[in-house]
Design a protein around this motif. Structure first.
Motif, short mmCIF file in Angstrom:
data_model
loop_
_atom_site.label_atom_id
_atom_site.label_comp_id
_atom_site.label_asym_id
_atom_site.label_seq_id
_atom_site.Cartn_x
_atom_site.Cartn_y
_atom_site.Cartn_z
N TYR A 5 77.29 40.68 62.11
CA TYR A 5 76.94 41.13 63.46
C TYR A 5 76.84 39.94 64.41
O TYR A 5 77.41 39.94 65.50
N LEU A 6 76.13 38.90 63.99
CA LEU A 6 75.93 37.73 64.83
C LEU A 6 77.24 36.97 65.08
O LEU A 6 77.45 36.44 66.17
N GLU A 7 78.12 36.94 64.10
CA GLU A 7 79.43 36.29 64.28
C GLU A 7 80.25 37.04 65.33
O GLU A 7 80.87 36.42 66.20
N ILE A 8 80.26 38.36 65.24
CA ILE A 8 81.00 39.16 66.22
C ILE A 8 80.37 39.00 67.59
O ILE A 8 81.07 38.85 68.61
N LYS A 9 79.06 39.05 67.65
CA LYS A 9 78.33 38.92 68.92
C LYS A 9 78.63 37.58 69.58
O LYS A 9 78.81 37.51 70.80
N GLU A 10 78.74 36.53 68.80
CA GLU A 10 79.04 35.20 69.32
C GLU A 10 80.42 35.17 69.99
O GLU A 10 80.63 34.45 70.97
N GLN A 11 81.34 35.98 69.49
CA GLN A 11 82.69 36.03 70.05
C GLN A 11 82.75 36.85 71.34
O GLN A 11 83.74 36.79 72.07
N THR A 15 78.03 41.02 76.30
CA THR A 15 78.33 42.43 76.04
C THR A 15 77.29 42.99 75.08
O THR A 15 76.62 42.25 74.38
N ILE A 16 77.17 44.31 75.07
CA ILE A 16 76.32 44.97 74.07
C ILE A 16 77.24 45.41 72.94
O ILE A 16 78.20 46.14 73.17
N LEU A 17 76.94 44.96 71.74
CA LEU A 17 77.76 45.26 70.58
C LEU A 17 77.23 46.49 69.86
O LEU A 17 76.09 46.51 69.40
#
Length: 67
Positions: A5-11, A15-17
Motif C-alpha cells: 500500500y505504501l509503495e503504491i501511495k508513494e507513486q 491522491t486517495i488510494l
C-alpha cells in the motif's frame, strides 16, 4: 500488505488510494482520515489499542462507481 500500500501511495502522492482487499476498497493513514470525513464513513483502525494503530476505513467494492 501495508508495505505494498505504501509503495503504491508513494507513486501517487496527493491522491486517495482505494486499495482492494477482498470485498472492500480500504484506505489507510491520512487517506482514511480524509475519506471518512469527506464521505461520511466510519473511521476505524488496525492494531486498535496498540501504539502502532493504523487509521483505516473502507467501502464495499460493488458500491463504488467508476463514473
Amino acid at each position: 500488505m501495508l508495505r505494498q500500500y505504501l509503495e503504491i501511495k508513494e507513486q501517487h502522492p496527493g491522491t486517495i488510494l482505494f486499495y482492494r482487499m477482498g470485498d472492500f476498497y480500504e484506505m489507510f493513514f491520512e487517506d482514511a482520515e480524509t475519506a471518512s470525513r469527506v464521505l461520511g464513513i466510519t473511521l476505524t483502525s488496525r492494531n486498535k489499542g496498540n501504539e502502532n494503530q493504523v487509521p483505516m476505513c473502507g467501502v464495499p467494492y460493488h458500491a463504488v462507481s467508476g463514473t
